[in-house]
Design an enzyme around this catalytic site. Structure first.
Site, PDB file in Angstrom:
ATOM      1  N   SER A 298       0.910  -1.268  -0.020  1.00  0.00           N
ATOM      2  CA  SER A 298       0.083   0.051  -0.010  1.00  0.00           C
ATOM      3  C   SER A 298       1.020   1.246   0.187  1.00  0.00           C
ATOM      4  O   SER A 298       1.443   1.489  -1.128  1.00  0.00           O
ATOM      5  CB  SER A 298      -0.970  -0.163   1.180  1.00  0.00           C
ATOM      6  OG  SER A 298      -1.847   0.933   0.982  1.00  0.00           O
ATOM      7  N   ASP A 309      10.056   4.799 -10.243  1.00  0.00           N
ATOM      8  CA  ASP A 309       9.677   5.402 -11.670  1.00  0.00           C
ATOM      9  C   ASP A 309      10.230   7.023 -11.941  1.00  0.00           C
ATOM     10  O   ASP A 309      10.418   7.139 -13.247  1.00  0.00           O
ATOM     11  CB  ASP A 309       8.245   5.536 -11.630  1.00  0.00           C
ATOM     12  CG  ASP A 309       7.371   4.085 -11.632  1.00  0.00           C
ATOM     13  OD1 ASP A 309       8.056   3.015 -11.479  1.00  0.00           O
ATOM     14  OD2 ASP A 309       6.285   4.202 -12.063  1.00  0.00           O
ATOM     15  N   LYS A 323      -0.874  -4.202  -3.424  1.00  0.00           N
ATOM     16  CA  LYS A 323      -2.172  -3.486  -3.227  1.00  0.00           C
ATOM     17  C   LYS A 323      -1.998  -2.204  -3.792  1.00  0.00           C
ATOM     18  O   LYS A 323      -1.328  -1.443  -3.222  1.00  0.00           O
ATOM     19  CB  LYS A 323      -2.148  -3.430  -1.679  1.00  0.00           C
ATOM     20  CG  LYS A 323      -3.602  -2.837  -1.342  1.00  0.00           C
ATOM     21  CD  LYS A 323      -3.622  -2.639   0.287  1.00  0.00           C
ATOM     22  CE  LYS A 323      -4.988  -1.993   0.579  1.00  0.00           C
ATOM     23  NZ  LYS A 323      -5.147  -0.595   0.081  1.00  0.00           N
TER      24      LYS A 323
END
Length: 531
Positions: A298, A309, A323
């Site tokens: 999460s 990224d 998740k």
């Protein structure tokens, strides 16, 4: 045989760790109900069924429990993370999110049916009242607490309470009974479990949850390490099940250039939205490695995904939980809570890292078993790297969606030195009990270690100390040391003896540092950052 029961690893053992259901939460609102005729009919049908079960079923039933389980089962048909939280459970969960609770400010263990104080928090109600580490609490408000019926729940119920209320404890100290009255206060539930310099160049911060206090705690810890000339930082998100999305965004903001994307959300009833780094990065120029494993979920995955990224750091360890759903809390009229999935979140490259859940809730929650059985914990699973889930970062790194954050550097699960004997020692609580007794008996000799760094460098678990430990395990817990298993696990046992003794003196910060030299993920991160 006397058994030791260990308190939950937080102050006064009074909180629940942030779980997967807590997830990344938006805001809380009270649900506005407008009952339709169909809703009324269905509600009456459920009422009728519960009435019939209560009157006709072969055994006695608890209608409230059945009703609440029915709600949870219904929500889990939608997705694994939508959930119902009964009013009686909500307060404990909110403690972890809010970062504090009403209590006395101690850590304890239950050793040989006795409530033993292992640590007293600085500036806590207990410290002000005169409670000391190694005290044994015999009574709470006049009721004998140290007997065969003692357990963690009983202790927490007795010691926790509203701020500014009083509780009187009778403690045994040096063979003398003392009555101490403690005025309960606000006790922090820390997100930062450990923070220290591993080497002259590299710092380490272990984050165990994302709460309302996380941003402030992390910021303070990071600045303290920067003041010690830190050049590299390891952020440990292993076993961090998540928490508040806002805290994950704030942590990411400390590392990313202003204007870079952190996370975006999309949902049927939620407008598409992207969060961007809003401030100049306070950790600019610090080389970053993030540790993850299959229990990093999460909010942890939001941070790891944003860093990966944006090519800001290196992710080390094993694939995270997976998740990628966002929940919104809705307070119901009876003070229970509906935690409903309202959106999906996406990393800056557009990845959804949510694992599939088409096989149902129970199968979904058995993911760790599946990873163990298919060997993924020991070898990088290339079958997860499919072209349809491939994304490319601005720096040209290939990343994948569809089921958690894949690490840039894979580190297999370390089972070196494991044995049945070592497992029994761990689950039996022997290390913690031995450390408590050892510190109590050797206070004077241990006082020469001024800080965790001198203890790490100079304290050694000698062969005679190891022998005393194995005898202790046999005498008090009937755990016998078979020579082949003892030999196989000696390094791990010595490490845990040292870590638990340090933990008795300096709490978790020290314990993690003592384990760092044999922690394969930490060592891999050090090797990468200081190459």
């Amino acid at each position: 045989m006397n058994k030791m029961k260990i308190a939950l690893p937080l102050i006064v053992g009074a909180t629940l760790a942030l779980g997967l259901f807590l997830g990344t939460t938006l805001n809380t609102e009270t649900s506005p109900f407008k009952k339709s005729e169909a809703a009324n009919t269905n509600a009456q049908k459920l009422n009728d069924i519960l009435y019939i079960l209560d009157k006709k079923y072969v055994d006695s039933i608890d209608k409230e429990d059945i009703f609440e389980e029915a709600i949870s089962d219904m929500l889990h048909k939608l997705d694994p993370h939508s959930n119902y939280i009964a009013a009686r459970d909500l307060a404990r969960l909110n403690e972890s999110i809010q970062g504090h609770f009403g209590g006395i400010g101690v850590r304890f263990s239950i050793i040989r049916d006795t409530l033993c104080i292992t640590n007293v928090l600085p500036n806590s109600p207990s410290e002000r009242a005169g409670v000391e580490s190694q005290d044994q609490i015999i009574k709470i408000d006049g009721e004998v607490i140290s007997d065969s019926t003692i357990n963690n729940d009983k202790v927490m119920k007795a010691l926790k309470g509203l701020e500014n209320t009083e509780v009187t404890v009778t403690v045994l100290r040096n063979d003398e009974l003392l009555d101490l009255t403690i005025t309960r206060g606000s006790i922090p539930v820390n997100s930062v479990l450990a923070s220290y310099m591993l080497t002259d160049k590299t710092g380490y911060i272990q984050l165990q949850s994302f709460s309302e206090k996380t941003t402030e705690e992390f910021y303070r810890a990071a600045l303290e390490l920067k003041a010690k000339k830190m050049e590299n930082l390891i952020v440990d998100l292993r076993f961090n099940g998540g928490g508040l999305m806002s805290a994950a965004i704030n942590i990411s903001d400390m590392f990313l250039e202003k204007g870079l994307p952190i996370v975006s959300t999309k949902g049927k009833s939620q407008p598409d939205y992207t969060e961007y780094a809003a401030n100049p990065p306070v950790m600019e120029g610090i080389e970053l490695a993030i540790l993850i494993n299959s229990s990093s979920a999460s909010a942890s995955e939001i941070v790891a995904g944003a860093i990966q990224d944006n090519d800001r750091g290196t992710i080390i360890g094993r694939r995270s939980f997976g998740k990628g759903l966002v929940q919104q809390d809705m307070l119901l009229k009876d003070s229970s809570n509906l935690r409903l999935t309202v959106a999906r979140y996406f990393t800056p490259t557009g990845r959804s890292i949510q694992r599939p859940y088409t096989e149902g809730f129970e199968e979904y929650m058995m993911d760790e078993r599946d990873r163990y059985q298919n060997g993924e914990l020991y070898h990088l699973d290339s079958t997860l790297m499919v072209d349809s889930l491939k994304y490319v970062t601005p720096g040209g790194k290939v990343v994948y969606g569809g089921g958690g954050i894949m690490p840039d550097i894979f580190v297999p699960l370390d089972t070196t030195g494991g044995s049945f004997y070592y497992t029994k020692l761990q689950y039996g609580g022997v290390f913690n009990a031995f450390a408590f007794d050892y510190v109590k008996q050797h206070k004077e000799s241990l006082s020469k270690y001024k800080d965790i760094y001198s203890f790490r460098k100079n304290f050694t678990v000698t062969p005679s100390l190891l022998e005393n430990f194995t005898k202790y395990a046999l005498d008090y817990y009937e755990i016998e040391a078979y020579q082949n298993e003892l030999k196989r696990s000696t390094v791990l046992i010595q490490r845990e003896i040292k870590a638990n003794i340090a933990n008795q003196i300096w709490v978790d910060n020290a314990a993690q540092l003592m384990r760092a030299d044999t922690d394969k993920e930490v060592q891999k991160a050090l090797e990468f950052l200081e190459k």
